[in-house]
Motif scaffolding. Sequence first.
Motif, PDB file in Angstrom:
ATOM      1  N   MET A  84       0.826  -1.206   0.000  1.00 15.29           N
ATOM      2  CA  MET A  84       0.000   0.000   0.000  1.00 15.29           C
ATOM      3  C   MET A  84       0.861   1.257   0.000  1.00 15.29           C
ATOM      4  O   MET A  84       0.543   2.234  -0.705  1.00 15.29           O
ATOM      5  CB  MET A  84      -0.935   0.002   1.203  1.00 15.29           C
ATOM      6  N   ASN A  85       1.939   1.252   0.779  1.00 14.77           N
ATOM      7  CA  ASN A  85       2.826   2.417   0.788  1.00 14.77           C
ATOM      8  C   ASN A  85       3.389   2.680  -0.597  1.00 14.77           C
ATOM      9  O   ASN A  85       3.439   3.827  -1.059  1.00 14.77           O
ATOM     10  CB  ASN A  85       3.975   2.203   1.773  1.00 14.77           C
ATOM     11  N   GLN A  86       3.814   1.608  -1.280  1.00 21.77           N
ATOM     12  CA  GLN A  86       4.438   1.749  -2.592  1.00 21.77           C
ATOM     13  C   GLN A  86       3.440   2.150  -3.674  1.00 21.77           C
ATOM     14  O   GLN A  86       3.750   2.977  -4.536  1.00 21.77           O
ATOM     15  CB  GLN A  86       5.102   0.424  -2.991  1.00 21.77           C
ATOM     16  N   ASN A  87       2.256   1.558  -3.650  1.00 19.57           N
ATOM     17  CA  ASN A  87       1.309   1.734  -4.758  1.00 19.57           C
ATOM     18  C   ASN A  87       0.341   2.894  -4.596  1.00 19.57           C
ATOM     19  O   ASN A  87      -0.242   3.341  -5.584  1.00 19.57           O
ATOM     20  CB  ASN A  87       0.529   0.442  -4.983  1.00 19.57           C
ATOM     21  N   LEU A  88       0.189   3.389  -3.366  1.00 22.36           N
ATOM     22  CA  LEU A  88      -0.757   4.490  -3.184  1.00 22.36           C
ATOM     23  C   LEU A  88      -0.314   5.508  -2.142  1.00 22.36           C
ATOM     24  O   LEU A  88      -0.150   6.687  -2.464  1.00 22.36           O
ATOM     25  CB  LEU A  88      -2.139   3.935  -2.796  1.00 22.36           C
ATOM     26  N   PHE A  89      -0.107   5.083  -0.908  1.00 22.91           N
ATOM     27  CA  PHE A  89       0.046   6.029   0.196  1.00 22.91           C
ATOM     28  C   PHE A  89       1.191   7.012   0.008  1.00 22.91           C
ATOM     29  O   PHE A  89       1.056   8.197   0.328  1.00 22.91           O
ATOM     30  CB  PHE A  89       0.233   5.288   1.528  1.00 22.91           C
ATOM     31  N   SER A  90       2.338   6.539  -0.498  1.00 25.00           N
ATOM     32  CA  SER A  90       3.499   7.419  -0.646  1.00 25.00           C
ATOM     33  C   SER A  90       3.376   8.360  -1.839  1.00 25.00           C
ATOM     34  O   SER A  90       4.189   9.271  -2.002  1.00 25.00           O
ATOM     35  CB  SER A  90       4.777   6.585  -0.790  1.00 25.00           C
ATOM     36  N   GLN A  91       2.340   8.156  -2.669  1.00 21.32           N
ATOM     37  CA  GLN A  91       2.222   8.934  -3.902  1.00 21.32           C
ATOM     38  C   GLN A  91       1.082   9.943  -3.888  1.00 21.32           C
ATOM     39  O   GLN A  91       0.886  10.666  -4.857  1.00 21.32           O
ATOM     40  CB  GLN A  91       2.049   7.984  -5.093  1.00 21.32           C
ATOM     41  N   VAL A  92       0.328   9.955  -2.782  1.00 16.51           N
ATOM     42  CA  VAL A  92      -0.755  10.930  -2.655  1.00 16.51           C
ATOM     43  C   VAL A  92      -0.618  11.643  -1.307  1.00 16.51           C
ATOM     44  O   VAL A  92       0.274  11.341  -0.527  1.00 16.51           O
ATOM     45  CB  VAL A  92      -2.145  10.255  -2.784  1.00 16.51           C
ATOM     46  N   ASN A  93      -1.531  12.573  -1.029  1.00 15.97           N
ATOM     47  CA  ASN A  93      -1.397  13.394   0.179  1.00 15.97           C
ATOM     48  C   ASN A  93      -2.192  12.834   1.364  1.00 15.97           C
ATOM     49  O   ASN A  93      -2.677  13.590   2.210  1.00 15.97           O
ATOM     50  CB  ASN A  93      -1.803  14.828  -0.104  1.00 15.97           C
ATOM     51  N   ILE A  94      -2.320  11.533   1.441  1.00 15.39           N
ATOM     52  CA  ILE A  94      -2.979  10.929   2.595  1.00 15.39           C
ATOM     53  C   ILE A  94      -2.028  10.954   3.789  1.00 15.39           C
ATOM     54  O   ILE A  94      -0.805  10.833   3.628  1.00 15.39           O
ATOM     55  CB  ILE A  94      -3.427   9.477   2.279  1.00 15.39           C
ATOM     56  N   LYS A  95      -2.567  11.164   4.988  1.00 19.10           N
ATOM     57  CA  LYS A  95      -1.740  11.130   6.194  1.00 19.10           C
ATOM     58  C   LYS A  95      -1.510   9.672   6.585  1.00 19.10           C
ATOM     59  O   LYS A  95      -2.463   8.904   6.736  1.00 19.10           O
ATOM     60  CB  LYS A  95      -2.432  11.875   7.329  1.00 19.10           C
ATOM     61  N   LEU A  96      -0.253   9.278   6.754  1.00 24.10           N
ATOM     62  CA  LEU A  96       0.050   7.880   7.071  1.00 24.10           C
ATOM     63  C   LEU A  96      -0.624   7.428   8.367  1.00 24.10           C
ATOM     64  O   LEU A  96      -0.999   6.256   8.495  1.00 24.10           O
ATOM     65  CB  LEU A  96       1.559   7.657   7.156  1.00 24.10           C
ATOM     66  N   GLU A  97      -0.798   8.361   9.301  1.00 27.56           N
ATOM     67  CA  GLU A  97      -1.459   7.977  10.552  1.00 27.56           C
ATOM     68  C   GLU A  97      -2.944   7.675  10.351  1.00 27.56           C
ATOM     69  O   GLU A  97      -3.601   7.102  11.232  1.00 27.56           O
ATOM     70  CB  GLU A  97      -1.297   9.071  11.615  1.00 27.56           C
TER      71      GLU A  97
END
Length: 236
Positions: A84-97
Motif C-alpha cells: 500500500m505504501n508503494q502503490n498508493l500512500f506514498s504517492q498521494v497526500n494521505i496522512k500515514l497515521e
Amino acid sequence: MNLLKASDYKDLSRKAANVISAQVILKPDCVLGLATGSTPIGTYKQLVEWYEKGDIDFSEVKTVNLDEYCGLSPDNDQSYRYFMNQNLFSQVNIKLENTNVPNGLAADYEEECSRYDKLIAELGGIDLQLLGIGRNGHIGFNEPDVSFEKTTHIVNLDESTIEANARFFQTIDEVPKKALTMGIKSIMQAKKVLLIANGPDKKEIIEKALHGPVTPDVPASILQFHPDLTVVYCFD
C-alpha cells in the motif's frame, strides 16, 4: 447489483478508480476499505494520476486494509503495508497515521483482531470497500469454509491461495501460511462494495459468486445480499 463490463484492464482500472474518486469527492473524510493483489494496482495508479492532476484530494481520507500476512514486518517488500505504501500512500497526500493495516507482527493475534474490529467501529464503519476475488471465491482472506467468519480473524491460507501468491516470493516455501483478515460481517457492513475481477481465470468464479447459491464454500457469494454492490470485470 451494478455490473460494469470493461473492455480491457486499463478500462477496468479507470472504471474502478471512478467509483472510488466519486466517493472521496462526495465525502472528503470518508473511510475507504482497501485491497491488495495484482488487480487493484491499475486502479491505484489511476487514482495517483488524478491526484497529480489535482482532481482528487486524500488529505482527510482514512483507510483500513482487508488483511495482512502473519509474520511479515511492514518493511518486508511482500507485506501488504509495504504494498500500500508503494502503490498508493506514498504517492498521494494521505496522512500515514490515517492508514490502517492489520499488524502481522502482533504478539497476540487474537488481541490484534479485536483491536482492528474496534478501530473500524470507532471510525464509523467503512464507506466503500474495494475487493478482489480469489479463484476459489475468497474475499480478503476469507477462504472457503463451512460457515461465514464474521469478524477479523486468523486464517490458515488455502493451498490454492498459497500457490497463487507464490509468484510474489522466491519460493513457495516463503509464502506465509497464515494471515489476519477482516471477516464477512466487516465487509458486508460497508456502505458500498466495489468488486473488481480481471482475466479469463476469474470468469467461472464470478459466475458462481454472483449467480450461484449463497454458500460459505464460495465466500464471495454473500455479496449477493449487499444492498450497494458494484462489480467491474474484464474476462478477455
